[in-house]
Design an enzyme around this catalytic site. Structure first.
Site: not given
Ligand code: TRP
Length: 333
Positions: A115, A197, A200
């Site tokens: 991050k 993957k 979201k």
């Protein structure tokens, strides 16, 4: 353990969209778990502030997530479902636990490194401290199990280390949580890049199915799903990741084995195949979307559930925090 029930705890950050991948991979299992355990589930709205959010959008999204979880079958009467920010003990316990966590441990976390690389202009202290708040979430409720995906495993390990450290420094205070490895939900991949993957937070809306997408949109996205240049349906994760992913989705929903499905599609092309997968997904998500619409259009009811969730969560959280304050030697009044 609370009363005679084991506790299973989970939370989700209200960012991005809840996808078909979350639904098939985690949510359906979570609903099953909540029938057996005392399940406590939170919208981790403090966690997601480590990244800048647009306030009005954020507020709406958090509410929408809450309604979507209920629409998927979580029962707010049986489980405890609440917003993290409504229970002030989370932030307070996080402070205490900060004093039992080393900077070295936090800066070694893979997610912190990822991050900070991604948000170079905003490497704030919250980003570093994120796992401590997560430890507070879990430990406040004396959780026995936490169902986690691979990306959160390291955070759960740290939670255990912090709990053990605190228990050893004083006396047993926190239940040391275990990862819940149930029957693994299937991993669903992106419809546009089936080696990744289904995420979201994928910026490409065609890559993911939101569980509240309209039937039209779902059909369109499956029509555009990336396959390969062959023209037969078979399962091969390496050579045919797109088709394999669609087979997994279909198998999860219909309960049929991959082999059975491959046989059914023998001699049929991709257009037919994608049409069937799309229709099955529409069928599966129709009741979810309907329930969601009902809830989101009844805000008074939704807020009453949220309030009730906050009260139930607070009742448990304050007991743990009180114990902790006492053990570390804070003055009780
Ligand atoms: N960090 C988790 C995620 O991004 C969300 C989360 C916050 C969580 N607190 C938690 C998950 C406690 C499990 C338990 O997915």
């Amino acid at each position: 353990m609370i009363g005679d029930k084991k506790v299973v705890y989970s939370a989700v950050q209200p960012t991005g969209v809840i996808t078909l991948g979350n639904y098939l991979g985690a949510l359906k299992n979570w609903v099953k778990l909540s029938e057996e355990y005392l399940s406590i589930f939170s919208i981790a709205d403090l966690h997601a502030l480590t990244v800048r959010q647009v306030p009005a959008e954020y507020r709406e999204r958090a509410l929408s997530f809450y309604a979507q979880y209920i629409a998927c079958g979580l029962d707010p009467e049986k489980s405890i479902m609440y917003f993290q920010s409504h229970v002030h003990e989370h932030a307070e316990l996080a402070w205490i636990l900060n004093c039992f966590t080393y900077i070295g441990e936090l800066s070694r976390m893979t997610q912190f490194k990822d991050k900070s690389a991604k948000h170079q202009d905003n490497i704030n202290a919250g980003l570093l401290d994120y796992p401590v708040l997560m430890a507070a979430d879990i430990l406040l409720y004396q959780a026995d199990y936490v169902p986690v995906g691979v990306d959160q495993k390291q955070h759960l390990e740290l939670t255990r280390d912090i709990a053990i450290r605190f228990n050893n420094a004083y006396s047993p205070t926190f239940t040391v949580p275990e990862p819940y490895i149930g029957q693994a939900g299937s991993k669903i991949f992106s419809l546009q890049d089936p080696t990744k993957k289904m995420s979201k937070s994928d910026p490409d809306a065609n890559a993911t199915i939101s569980i509240i997408d309209s039937a039209d949109l779902i059909m369109k996205k499956f029509k555009r799903a990336v396959t390969d240049s062959d023209s037969f349906v078979s399962y091969d994760e390496e050579k045919k990741p797109g088709v394999s992913n669609l087979l997994t989705i279909l198998s999860c929903i219909t309960g049929k084995s991959i082999d059975t499905l491959v046989n059914e599609f023998e001699g049929k092309g991709y257009a037919d195949f994608k049409q069937t997968v799309g229709e099955c997904v529409c069928e599966e998500l129709k009741p979810v979307r309907e329930k969601y619409n009902e809830l989101i259009n009844n805000k008074d009811y939704l807020y009453s559930l949220i309030k009730q969730g906050a009260e139930s969560a607070h009742f448990i959280a304050q007991k743990t925090l009180r114990k902790v304050y006492k053990k570390v030697g804070l003055t009780q009044i």
